[in-house]
Scaffold this motif. Structure first.
Motif, mmCIF file in Angstrom:
data_model
loop_
_atom_site.group_PDB
_atom_site.id
_atom_site.type_symbol
_atom_site.label_atom_id
_atom_site.label_comp_id
_atom_site.label_asym_id
_atom_site.label_seq_id
_atom_site.Cartn_x
_atom_site.Cartn_y
_atom_site.Cartn_z
ATOM 1 N N LEU A 165 -2.326 -42.400 4.654
ATOM 2 C CA LEU A 165 -1.739 -41.995 5.929
ATOM 3 C C LEU A 165 -2.771 -42.101 7.035
ATOM 4 N N VAL A 166 -2.395 -42.746 8.147
ATOM 5 C CA VAL A 166 -3.284 -42.894 9.296
ATOM 6 C C VAL A 166 -2.448 -42.863 10.577
ATOM 7 N N PRO A 167 -2.877 -42.137 11.602
ATOM 8 C CA PRO A 167 -2.138 -42.112 12.868
ATOM 9 C C PRO A 167 -2.177 -43.481 13.546
ATOM 10 N N VAL A 168 -1.024 -43.975 13.993
ATOM 11 C CA VAL A 168 -0.935 -45.276 14.650
ATOM 12 C C VAL A 168 -0.059 -45.171 15.897
ATOM 13 N N CYS A 169 -0.322 -46.069 16.851
ATOM 14 C CA CYS A 169 0.462 -46.121 18.081
ATOM 15 C C CYS A 169 0.278 -47.495 18.714
ATOM 16 N N SER A 170 0.917 -47.722 19.834
ATOM 17 C CA SER A 170 0.739 -48.991 20.538
ATOM 18 C C SER A 170 -0.610 -48.985 21.245
ATOM 19 N N PRO A 171 -1.196 -50.164 21.516
ATOM 20 C CA PRO A 171 -2.478 -50.207 22.228
ATOM 21 C C PRO A 171 -2.429 -49.502 23.580
ATOM 22 N N ALA A 172 -1.337 -49.704 24.326
ATOM 23 C CA ALA A 172 -1.233 -49.082 25.642
ATOM 24 C C ALA A 172 -1.169 -47.565 25.535
ATOM 25 N N ALA A 189 -1.062 -36.173 22.596
ATOM 26 C CA ALA A 189 -0.090 -37.170 22.153
ATOM 27 C C ALA A 189 1.250 -36.542 21.800
ATOM 28 N N THR A 190 2.299 -37.338 21.958
ATOM 29 C CA THR A 190 3.610 -36.983 21.416
ATOM 30 C C THR A 190 3.633 -37.439 19.959
ATOM 31 N N LEU A 191 3.803 -36.495 19.066
ATOM 32 C CA LEU A 191 3.814 -36.843 17.653
ATOM 33 C C LEU A 191 5.202 -37.321 17.236
ATOM 34 N N ILE A 192 5.226 -38.376 16.450
ATOM 35 C CA ILE A 192 6.482 -38.933 15.929
ATOM 36 C C ILE A 192 6.591 -38.542 14.458
ATOM 37 N N THR A 228 7.997 -45.980 12.916
ATOM 38 C CA THR A 228 7.009 -47.027 13.176
ATOM 39 C C THR A 228 7.387 -47.848 14.398
ATOM 40 N N GLU A 229 8.657 -48.195 14.526
ATOM 41 C CA GLU A 229 9.109 -48.954 15.688
ATOM 42 C C GLU A 229 8.967 -48.143 16.968
ATOM 43 N N ALA A 230 9.206 -46.827 16.886
ATOM 44 C CA ALA A 230 9.025 -45.972 18.060
ATOM 45 C C ALA A 230 7.570 -45.969 18.499
ATOM 46 N N ALA A 231 6.651 -45.954 17.534
ATOM 47 C CA ALA A 231 5.227 -46.013 17.866
ATOM 48 C C ALA A 231 4.886 -47.343 18.528
ATOM 49 N N MET A 232 5.440 -48.446 18.045
ATOM 50 C CA MET A 232 5.201 -49.755 18.655
ATOM 51 C C MET A 232 5.696 -49.805 20.093
ATOM 52 N N MET A 233 6.774 -49.057 20.381
ATOM 53 C CA MET A 233 7.351 -49.053 21.727
ATOM 54 C C MET A 233 6.614 -48.127 22.685
ATOM 55 N N GLY A 234 5.586 -47.440 22.194
ATOM 56 C CA GLY A 234 4.801 -46.579 23.066
ATOM 57 C C GLY A 234 5.379 -45.201 23.273
ATOM 58 N N ALA A 253 0.115 -55.128 17.009
ATOM 59 C CA ALA A 253 1.291 -54.381 17.474
ATOM 60 C C ALA A 253 1.050 -52.888 17.392
ATOM 61 N N LEU A 254 0.188 -52.482 16.462
ATOM 62 C CA LEU A 254 -0.218 -51.090 16.312
ATOM 63 C C LEU A 254 -1.743 -51.025 16.276
ATOM 64 N N VAL A 255 -2.271 -49.889 16.696
ATOM 65 C CA VAL A 255 -3.700 -49.611 16.567
ATOM 66 C C VAL A 255 -3.854 -48.217 15.986
ATOM 67 N N GLU A 256 -5.010 -47.954 15.397
ATOM 68 C CA GLU A 256 -5.269 -46.625 14.858
ATOM 69 C C GLU A 256 -5.579 -45.658 15.992
ATOM 70 N N ALA A 257 -4.875 -44.534 16.008
ATOM 71 C CA ALA A 257 -5.169 -43.496 16.991
ATOM 72 C C ALA A 257 -6.275 -42.578 16.504
ATOM 73 N N SER A 258 -6.624 -42.704 15.242
ATOM 74 C CA SER A 258 -7.730 -41.972 14.632
ATOM 75 C C SER A 258 -8.225 -42.786 13.449
ATOM 76 N N PRO A 259 -9.530 -42.811 13.206
ATOM 77 C CA PRO A 259 -10.049 -43.556 12.061
ATOM 78 C C PRO A 259 -9.889 -42.808 10.738
ATOM 79 N N LEU A 260 -9.423 -41.573 10.797
ATOM 80 C CA LEU A 260 -9.323 -40.751 9.597
ATOM 81 C C LEU A 260 -8.051 -41.083 8.813
ATOM 82 N N THR A 261 -8.219 -41.465 7.563
ATOM 83 C CA THR A 261 -7.078 -41.724 6.692
ATOM 84 C C THR A 261 -7.160 -40.816 5.474
ATOM 85 N N VAL A 262 -6.005 -40.456 4.938
ATOM 86 C CA VAL A 262 -5.958 -39.619 3.738
ATOM 87 C C VAL A 262 -4.995 -40.252 2.751
ATOM 88 N N ALA A 263 -5.291 -40.086 1.488
ATOM 89 C CA ALA A 263 -4.405 -40.606 0.455
ATOM 90 C C ALA A 263 -3.128 -39.780 0.393
#
Length: 314
Positions: A165-172, A189-192, A228-234, A253-263
Motif C-alpha cells: 500500500l502506498v499513497p498515490v495521486c495525480s502530479p498536479a 489532502a482529501t483522502l480517497i 484509483t481513477e479519482a486519484a488520477m483525476m486530481g 498518470a500517478l505519483v507517490e504522495a509519500s515514499p512510505l509503503t507497507v505490505a
C-alpha cells in the motif's frame, strides 16, 4: 447398499412448489396440472412419513421440516444441473468460467488474456466480476481469484501475489500539497477511501506511524478501480495497491504522495474447483495463470509491458 431415494418426479414437484409456495405456479413451470403436483407431493409425504407443507385457505407454506428438506433438494438439483452442463457433448465445448474482482480483472487479468488466447485459441474464457460469494460447484465456476489473508478450508487455494500500500495521486494534486520546503503535507489532502477494502487509510497511518492526518474524512468509492481513477483525476490521494498501480506510476498518470509503503495483510489467491484437475484445458489455464502471477510479482512492469505488447499485436 443402494441409496434410499424418493421418486425424482415427486422431488421435482416438491422443489418447484416449495420455491413458488404454490401448487399452481409449480404446475405452470413444469407443464403439468396442479392436481398432478398435489398428488405427487402427497405421495412424497407418505413415502417420507413427514408433512412438508401446511395447506390453509389463505395459501401454502412449508413446514419447518419441509423448509429444511427443500434446501437439500434444491442444492441436489443444482449439482445435477451443473454436472450435466459439464458433460462433453458432440460439436460443443464449454468455456472456462472465472470469478474475479472488477479491479483485478480490468488491470491484471484482461491485459493477459490475449497471450492465453494466442496459445490456446480454441479455449474460451468467461469472466464474472460480480461481488457475490462463489459456491463450488453449484455456481458453475472453475476458478475464482480472491483477496484474503489466509486460505479458506474446503477448497484448493494457491497464492498468486501480494500487495503493498502506498499513497498515490495525480502530479498536479501532489504539487498542490508541497510546502515551502518541498515536503508533501498529507494532512491537507482529501483522502480517497475504498469502502469495501479490508485495509484502508487507518491501517497505512498506523503502520507508518504517520501523525496529523484525519483518517475518516474525504471521498468514498466501492471499488479500488474507481478510487484509483479519482486519484488520477486530481480529486485527492488514494491508497495505491502495488504492483497493480505500477504501470500508472511508470506512465506518470500517478505519483507517490509519500515514499512510505507497507505490505498489505491480504494476498490474491487462485481458488480452484474440485474438478479442475480432470480437464486438460483447466490444467493449462491454471498453469498459465500461476506463471503469469509469478512473473508479475517478480517484475510487474516487465510483465505488464509484455502483456500489453501481445495485446497490441492482435
Amino acid at each position: 447398499m443402494p441409496l434410499r431415494l424418493p421418486p425424482l418426479s415427486s422431488l421435482r414437484f416438491f422443489e418447484a412448489a416449495g420455491r413458488h409456495q404454490s401448487f399452481k405456479l409449480a404446475a405452470a413451470e413444469l407443464n403439468v396440472t396442479p392436481s398432478a403436483v398435489s398428488h405427487g407431493i402427497v405421495g412424497l409425504e407418505e413415502a417420507l412419513g413427514v408433512e412438508l407443507f401446511v395447506r390453509e385457505a389463505r395459501g401454502l407454506s412449508l413446514t419447518p421440516a419441509g423448509a429444511d428438506y427443500l434446501s437439500y433438494v434444491s442444492e441436489a438439483f443444482s449439482l445435477i444441473a451443473a454436472g450435466t452442463q459439464r458433460l462433453p457433448t458432440r460439436g460443443t465445448h464449454r468455456a472456462i468460467a472465472v470469478s474475479c474482482a472488477p479491479t483485478l480483472a480490468s488491470r491484471w487479468l484482461l491485459p493477459r488474456l490475449p497471450g492465453f488466447r494466442s496459445r490456446w485459441p480454441d479455449i474460451d474464457v468467461t469472466v464474472d466480476t460480480s461481488h457475490r460469494q462463489v459456491g463450488f460447484p453449484v455456481d458453475g465456476f472453475d476458478f475464482a481469484i480472491r483477496l484474503s489473508r489466509v486460505p479458506v478450508a474446503g477448497a484448493a487455494w494457491t497464492r498468486l501475489f501480494g500487495e503493498r500500500l502506498v499513497p498515490v495521486c495525480s502530479p498536479a494534486y501532489r504539487d498542490s500539497l508541497v510546502d515551502a520546503h518541498g515536503n508533501v503535507e498529507l494532512r491537507r489532502a482529501t483522502l480517497i477511501h475504498v469502502s469495501t477494502a479490508s485495509e484502508d487509510w487507518q491501517a497505512w497511518l498506523e503502520r507508518t506511524a504517520t501523525e496529523g492526518v484525519e483518517p475518516t474524512g474525504g471521498l468514498r468509492f466501492d471499488t479500488i478501480q474507481l478510487a484509483t481513477e479519482a486519484a488520477m483525476m486530481g480529486l485527492g490521494v488514494a491508497l495505491g495497491r502495488r504492483p497493480l498501480v505500477d504501470r500508472d506510476l511508470a506512465a506518470g498518470a500517478l505519483v507517490e504522495a509519500s515514499p512510505l509503503t507497507v505490505a498489505a495483510g491480504t494476498v490474491y489467491w487462485l481458488v480452484s474447483a474440485e474438478h479442475a484437475d480432470r480437464r486438460p484445458d483447466l490444467l493449462d489455464f491454471r498453469q498459465w495463470l500461476l506463471a503469469e502471477a509469478e512473473g508479475f510479482e517478480n517484475d510487474p512492469l516487465g510483465s505488464d509491458t509484455a502483456a500489453a505488447s501481445r495485446a497490441a499485436i492482435r
